[in-house]
Design a protein around this motif. Structure first.
Motif, PDB file in Angstrom:
ATOM      1  N   ARG A 188       0.813  -1.039  -0.200  1.00 37.87           N
ATOM      2  CA  ARG A 188       0.067   0.131  -0.065  1.00 37.87           C
ATOM      3  C   ARG A 188       0.906   1.239   0.007  1.00 37.87           C
ATOM      4  NH1 ARG A 188      -3.736  -0.351   5.106  1.00 37.87           N
ATOM      5  NH2 ARG A 188      -1.888  -0.674   6.030  1.00 37.87           N
ATOM      6  N   ILE A 189       0.516   2.380  -0.724  1.00 35.12           N
ATOM      7  CA  ILE A 189       1.298   3.438  -0.788  1.00 35.12           C
ATOM      8  C   ILE A 189       0.141   4.616  -0.418  1.00 35.12           C
ATOM      9  CG2 ILE A 189       2.542   5.082  -2.172  1.00 35.12           C
ATOM     10  CD1 ILE A 189       3.197   2.701  -4.104  1.00 35.12           C
ATOM     11  N   PHE A 190       0.689   5.362   0.412  1.00 36.17           N
ATOM     12  CA  PHE A 190      -0.333   6.336   0.832  1.00 36.17           C
ATOM     13  C   PHE A 190       0.253   7.825   0.467  1.00 36.17           C
ATOM     14  CE2 PHE A 190      -1.150   2.898   3.715  1.00 36.17           C
ATOM     15  CZ  PHE A 190      -2.359   2.725   3.776  1.00 36.17           C
ATOM     16  N   LEU A 191      -0.497   8.792  -0.052  1.00 37.05           N
ATOM     17  CA  LEU A 191      -0.200  10.092  -0.205  1.00 37.05           C
ATOM     18  C   LEU A 191      -0.967  10.773   0.628  1.00 37.05           C
ATOM     19  CD1 LEU A 191       1.351  12.509  -1.805  1.00 37.05           C
ATOM     20  CD2 LEU A 191      -0.821  12.280  -3.704  1.00 37.05           C
ATOM     21  N   LEU A 192      -0.362  11.826   1.353  1.00 38.29           N
ATOM     22  CA  LEU A 192      -0.808  12.430   2.578  1.00 38.29           C
ATOM     23  C   LEU A 192      -0.747  13.928   2.317  1.00 38.29           C
ATOM     24  CD1 LEU A 192       0.618  10.013   4.371  1.00 38.29           C
ATOM     25  CD2 LEU A 192      -1.583  10.409   5.418  1.00 38.29           C
TER      26      LEU A 192
END
Length: 251
Positions: A188-192
């Protein structure tokens, strides 16, 4: 009619200003007798549909999660001079492997509410307890599990492993240990932005036994009787061979 409803629904949904586009250096890992670990490169870019916000701090978090399984954590106590298992706590599902890589310390780029909802940090990766909890405080048990798996290299946090170039391109390197189990490893890759989730990307890495190891594994599961007979025959042959070698040495 249905097509018109889909179009209206798409127009009603807010368009995302940024999206994650990513890839893997390889998405299949083969486990053989000589397998001593593997390295995975996760790379990607931020696709933007409008100018980048300059006031919001951007953060990227990448997680790699192995197949989950139930775990029973036991505590030993000394009673009448003997160490025995006294208390235990069951965890319904704990990842067999879990690694977190981020572009900055999690406390700076990840809102606690987002962490709870997405289960990003290592302590939150474990699911609910299995069955009733019969101890007053379960935290020492879960902390012990985390400590043991961190020492074994199965749980890992690196808060400087994600490199961002020009606020657009990014990469994260993972070193997988040799004691991996077979299964699908979720990525999973999260952009915040300012701790809030903007977009996420999901994919998987497939870890499988190959060659002779795969054949033996399948044989033990699908034909247990044949596998047992072969194991017994191999043990008998090894014993006979060892005895023959010793006779030759004496003479």
């Amino acid at each position: 009619m249905i097509r018109a409803l889909i179009i209206l629904l798409a127009l009603a949904l807010p368009a995302r200003a940024e999206e994650v586009v990513a890839g893997l250096s390889h998405d299949n890992i083969g486990i053989t007798a000589s397998f001593n670990g593997s390295e995975i490169l996760i790379y990607g870019a931020i696709k933007r549909f409008e100018p980048e916000p300059t006031s919001d701090r951007m953060g990227i978090i990448v997680t790699l999660e192995g197949p989950p399984g139930s775990v029973t954590i036991r505590r030993k106590s000394r009673q009448m001079g003997i160490w025995v298992n006294t208390d235990s706590v069951g965890v319904a599902a704990a990842p067999s492997y879990y690694a977190v890589a981020s572009s900055a310390p999690l406390a700076e780029i990840l809102d606690p509410n987002v962490d709870v909802s997405q289960r990003i940090s290592i302590p939150l990766a474990m699911r609910s307890f299995a069955g009733p909890i019969e101890v007053a405080d379960a935290r020492p048990f879960t902390e012990a599990l985390l400590r043991i798996r961190q020492e074994e290299g199965l749980y890992h946090l690196d808060e400087a492993a994600v490199t961002i170039l020009e606020n657009t391109l990014f990469r994260a390197d993972f070193t997988l240990p040799a004691n991996l189990i077979e299964g699908d490893y979720k990525t999973r890759i999260f952009l915040l932005r300012d701790g809030q989730l903007v977009d996420q990307y999901r994919t998987a890495i497939y870890v499988r036994k190959v060659g002779l190891e795969r054949w033996l594994y399948t044989l033990s599961r699908d034909h247990a009787a044949i596998y047992g007979a072969l194991s017994l025959a191999l043990a008998v042959f090894a014993g006979w061979a060892a005895a023959a070698v010793f006779r030759l040495i004496r003479t």
